[in-house]
Scaffold this motif. Structure first.
Motif, PDB file in Angstrom:
ATOM      1  N   ASN A 125       0.722  -1.266   0.111  1.00 16.93           N
ATOM      2  CA  ASN A 125      -0.194   0.031  -0.165  1.00 16.93           C
ATOM      3  C   ASN A 125       0.839   1.497  -0.069  1.00 16.93           C
ATOM      4  N   LEU A 221      -5.422  -0.636  10.893  1.00 16.95           N
ATOM      5  CA  LEU A 221      -6.158  -1.194   9.927  1.00 16.95           C
ATOM      6  C   LEU A 221      -7.778  -1.357  10.359  1.00 16.95           C
ATOM      7  N   SER A 226     -10.485   3.359   7.994  1.00 14.05           N
ATOM      8  CA  SER A 226     -10.095   2.474   6.950  1.00 14.05           C
ATOM      9  C   SER A 226     -11.383   1.977   6.021  1.00 14.05           C
ATOM     10  N   THR A 232      -5.233   2.390   2.572  1.00 13.87           N
ATOM     11  CA  THR A 232      -5.037   2.745   4.082  1.00 13.87           C
ATOM     12  C   THR A 232      -3.507   2.402   4.552  1.00 13.87           C
ATOM     13  N   ALA A 234      -1.374   2.272   8.145  1.00 12.66           N
ATOM     14  CA  ALA A 234      -1.382   2.309   9.579  1.00 12.66           C
ATOM     15  C   ALA A 234       0.031   2.850  10.067  1.00 12.66           C
TER      16      ALA A 234
END
Length: 287
Positions: A125, A221, A226, A232, A234
């Motif tokens: 991500n 998360l 989220s 997302t 974290a």
């Protein structure tokens, strides 16, 4: 919210199971279960003293729960209960536990947060977020309440390396017209840390439903942010002080911009141009 409740119930189930192992563990399990909010501001020594047991017993108890030790257990508890705790409660607990051991505990957690950031930089991500930032014509940073204190720093750095980056909070008139942007050209980057403002979550959901790419930098998360974001990441925060500590998010933002800058064409010339303008206008003090 259901995910948070189930996570807390899982912790309570772990406590119940461990309590069967010995009278000492039973005492600790009962105490921690009844003080889940207060516990995030306490050291292992303080928990031990409150229960008339040794610090070693507290550490072994946390290991029996499946954690690496007391601080590992504490970080997991923080992740869930910090969403609900209020500023008056934080002040009460931190006032009760204002000693050198507590400060050492906070600093140790911050070191572990930094270790987590290193791993986060290799998460898929993260690469997706870098690619989105490079590909979108407009970047809009959004946040609210305490999380919004991250916006000026982030916006200032982004504007050094590229055009069309702005920041908007619910207190500005632009907030009500965010969905008039072009969904194909715009990325909304949201900062959402506990306690999550409903006004921010509602806006993120509205933008996502309107077809915008919404990326969230949040603490977990299972954060409610989220659920209303396309992407997302974290980033951990430490909650053992009167206010959440944002040193880890600031470090992450700096590293993110560093990575984006490496892939930004013509950045050297842009920075030189900015430097020339600063010289002309006498921006910085010189002897």
């Amino acid at each position: 919210m259901d995910q948070v409740i189930s996570a807390i119930e899982k912790i309570r189930a772990q406590l119940a199971q461990a309590s069967k192992e010995s009278p000492t563990y039973e005492k600790l399990a009962y105490y921690i279960d009844k003080n889940l909010m207060r516990i995030i501001f306490m050291t292992a020594n303080e928990v031990a003293a409150e229960n008339n047991v040794s610090q070693g017993s507290v550490s072994r108890f946390c290991t029996s729960l499946g954690y690496r030790g007391y601080n590992d257990f504490l970080r997991n508890v923080q992740q869930y209960v910090s969403k609900e705790i209020t500023a008056p409660q934080r002040f009460q607990y931190t006032s009760q536990n204002n000693n050198d051991h507590t400060i050492s505990n906070i600093l140790e957690m911050e070191h572990k947060n930094i270790d987590e950031i290193e791993a986060l930089l290799h998460h898929p991500n993260y690469e997706k977020l870098v690619s989105l930032i490079l590909s979108k014509e407009h970047i809009v940073l959004i946040s609210a309440r305490m999380s919004a204190t991250l916006l000026p720093y982030t916006c200032y750095l982004f504007n050094k390396i590229r055009d069309d980056v702005s920041s908007v909070t619910p207190y500005l008139p632009q907030w009500d017209t965010l969905n008039l942007q072009d969904p194909q050209k715009t990325l909304f980057l949201s900062f959402a840390f506990p306690r999550y403002p409903n006004v921010l979550l509602s806006k993120m959901e509205e933008l996502q439903k309107a077809g915008f790419q919404v990326a969230a930098i949040t603490d977990s998360l299972i954060s409610p942010a989220s659920a209303v974001a396309n992407l997302t990441l974290a980033v951990p925060v430490t909650s053992s002080s009167i206010f959440d500590i944002y040193s880890s998010p600031l470090l992450f933002i700096n590293l993110l911009i560093r990575n984006v800058s490496k892939r930004t064409q013509g950045l050297s010339e842009r920075l030189q141009s900015i430097e020339r303008q600063d010289e002309i206008h006498g921006i910085y003090y010189k002897r």
